[in-house]
Design an enzyme around this catalytic site. Structure first.
Site, mmCIF file in Angstrom:
data_model
loop_
_atom_site.group_PDB
_atom_site.id
_atom_site.type_symbol
_atom_site.label_atom_id
_atom_site.label_comp_id
_atom_site.label_asym_id
_atom_site.label_seq_id
_atom_site.Cartn_x
_atom_site.Cartn_y
_atom_site.Cartn_z
ATOM 1 C CE LYS A 183 41.184 79.445 62.068
ATOM 2 N NZ LYS A 183 40.177 78.596 61.411
ATOM 3 C CD GLU A 228 34.450 72.245 63.033
ATOM 4 O OE1 GLU A 228 35.193 72.419 62.061
ATOM 5 O OE2 GLU A 228 34.406 73.034 63.986
ATOM 6 C CD GLU A 271 37.972 82.129 62.136
ATOM 7 O OE1 GLU A 271 37.676 81.239 62.953
ATOM 8 O OE2 GLU A 271 37.694 83.332 62.292
ATOM 9 C CD GLU A 420 34.343 83.674 67.886
ATOM 10 O OE1 GLU A 420 34.755 82.562 67.479
ATOM 11 O OE2 GLU A 420 34.572 84.742 67.284
#
Length: 436
Positions: A183, A228, A271, A420
């Site tokens: 990733k 986050e 992910e 996105e």
């Protein structure tokens, strides 16, 4: 005989019930010059003025900041009548994503106003200068243009990343010669130009109004509302909220259907697992206990839905007491996480340098606050803009760079990744356009 200068005094007192600052919204207290903020749901910290500042960079930036901060705290005299996390000496911090290039900053405000669990306090350093609170003005019409990396260039970078991740030599692609990259997180930017001067408080207030469940931050011109939480440290307790795996509203599809699809998406679950496993692996050496959920939940925001995991732990007693697990030292251990770098992280970050084509600055780096006990909160600087030029009354308007990106794996669709990123930029664009 020479005498030593008196130490600087840091004083924290509870704000009396009859003081207007006791009930005012924290963000409403900020002056227009260099506002500092870490606020969520009406609680947190705001600050202004500059009693001390450190600018640092490079791979040792976290250690340098921690050493400087504790040395500064040792030189001051503290009178703290409240004694809660965030009282006494407090510094606001914002760190560059990359070791190079990028500048990081630690700012000790002259004044901090904080609110926690119904308690409101004010901390002053020395004799703070008076800061007038001028009205927050609308920046007028906003024009958007390509930044260092246009959306089309971003799409091509994603396509190249997908090709490399799907090849047999993705480890060598990053120059690591080791484990294959599974990733990589890529980003791009957008340039916003305002007709009138751009006040950081305008952007900050609109973001906080629309995203009260996020941490609304402002440090040295970097303004945003991040969902986050990289790390929170309170004594021996630590907490993190990991986000990875995203979808966004689609006409005719309910929020429940979107959430169900996200929870069933092998690509997004993979992910997310990379991100949670990476963070947990870095934290375990410091912890006697660490709880990692087996499956994520869904965090619903106005513009997107994320897979989310809440990680909690308790530090080893020796780690908590000898300074190795002070918040900024822990940040050095966990940044960059897989959520903003990739997996395995060193090779993925090398691939970012090859594919992304821009300096992220402090976007996707840790941002937040720390106190003199090594406690505090650090989020990841997402959903944000760097105000490069606020403009001036009667002169040119302001200019800001917006950032967004996403995690790329072998099954990623470049067109969907561009969409996105656009969805993730929407909060800052709406805040600039006056949708509070």
């Amino acid at each position: 005989m020479a005498t030593s200068p008196s130490p600087l005094t840091v004083r924290t007192i509870a704000i009396p019930e009859d003081d207007p600052r006791r009930t005012a919204a924290l963000l409403e207290l900020l002056p227009d010059r260099s506002p500092l903020s870490w606020v969520r749901g009406g609680e947190g910290l705001v600050g202004w003025g500059c009693a001390a500042r450190l600018d640092t960079s490079g791979p040792g930036r976290f250690a340098a900041a921690d050493t400087w901060w504790h040395a500064w705290c040792e030189r001051v005299e503290v009178h703290d009548e409240v004694r809660l996390p965030g009282t006494g000496p407090v510094a606001f911090t914002s760190f560059a994503f990359a070791d190079r290039p990028g500048d990081s900053v630690v700012v000790v405000p002259e004044v901090v106003v904080g609110s926690r669990d119904g308690v409101r306090w004010i901390t002053t350093v020395g004799e703070p200068s008076t800061a007038a609170r001028l009205p927050v003005d609308d920046p007028g019409a906003v024009r958007y243009g390509a930044g260092a990396v246009s959306a089309e260039r971003y799409r091509r970078s994603v396509a190249e990343a997908v090709r490399l991740l799907g090849s047999e030599d993705s480890g060598r692609a990053a120059g690591s010669g080791g484990e294959a990259v599974r990733k990589v997180v890529l980003a791009h930017d957008l340039l916003a130009t305002t007709a009138e001067p751009l006040d950081a408080r305008y952007l900050l207030g609109n973001l906080a109004a629309r995203y009260p469940g996020c941490w609304s931050f402002a440090v040295d011109g970097l303004v945003g509302a991040t969902p986050e939480l990289l790390l929170e440290r309170t004594g021996r307790r630590i907490r993190s909220r990991v986000l990875a795996g995203t979808t966004w509203p689609t006409p005719g599809v309910s929020a429940e259907e979107l959430a169900s699809t996200l929870l069933g998406s092998a690509k997004d679950l993979s992910e997310h697992a990379f991100a949670t496993e990476s963070l947990a692996a870095e934290l375990r050496p410091f912890c006697g206990e660490l709880a990692v959920p087996e499956r994520p939940e869904v965090l619903r925001l106005r513009n997107v839905l994320h897979l989310a995991s809440h990680i909690t732990g308790e530090l080893h007693e020796h780690a908590a007491s000898n300074g190795v697990a002070a918040l900024l030292r822990l940040a050095a251990a966990v940044h960059p996480s897989a959520a903003v770098g990739g997996t395995p992280t060193p090779a993925a970050v090398s691939l970012i340098g090859r594919l992304e084509g821009m300096d992220r600055g402090r976007y996707s780096g840790p941002v937040g606050w720390v106190d003199d006990a090594g406690n505090g909160e650090l989020g990841i600087a997402l959903r944000c803009a760097q105000i490069e030029d606020g403009g001036s009354p009667g002169g040119a308007g302001g200019r800001a760079r917006l950032f967004a990106g996403g995690g790329i794996v072998a099954g990623s669709d470049p067109d969907l990744e561009v969409a996105e990123a656009a969805a993730k930029m929407l909060p800052v664009r709406e805040a600039l356009d006056g949708l509070g």
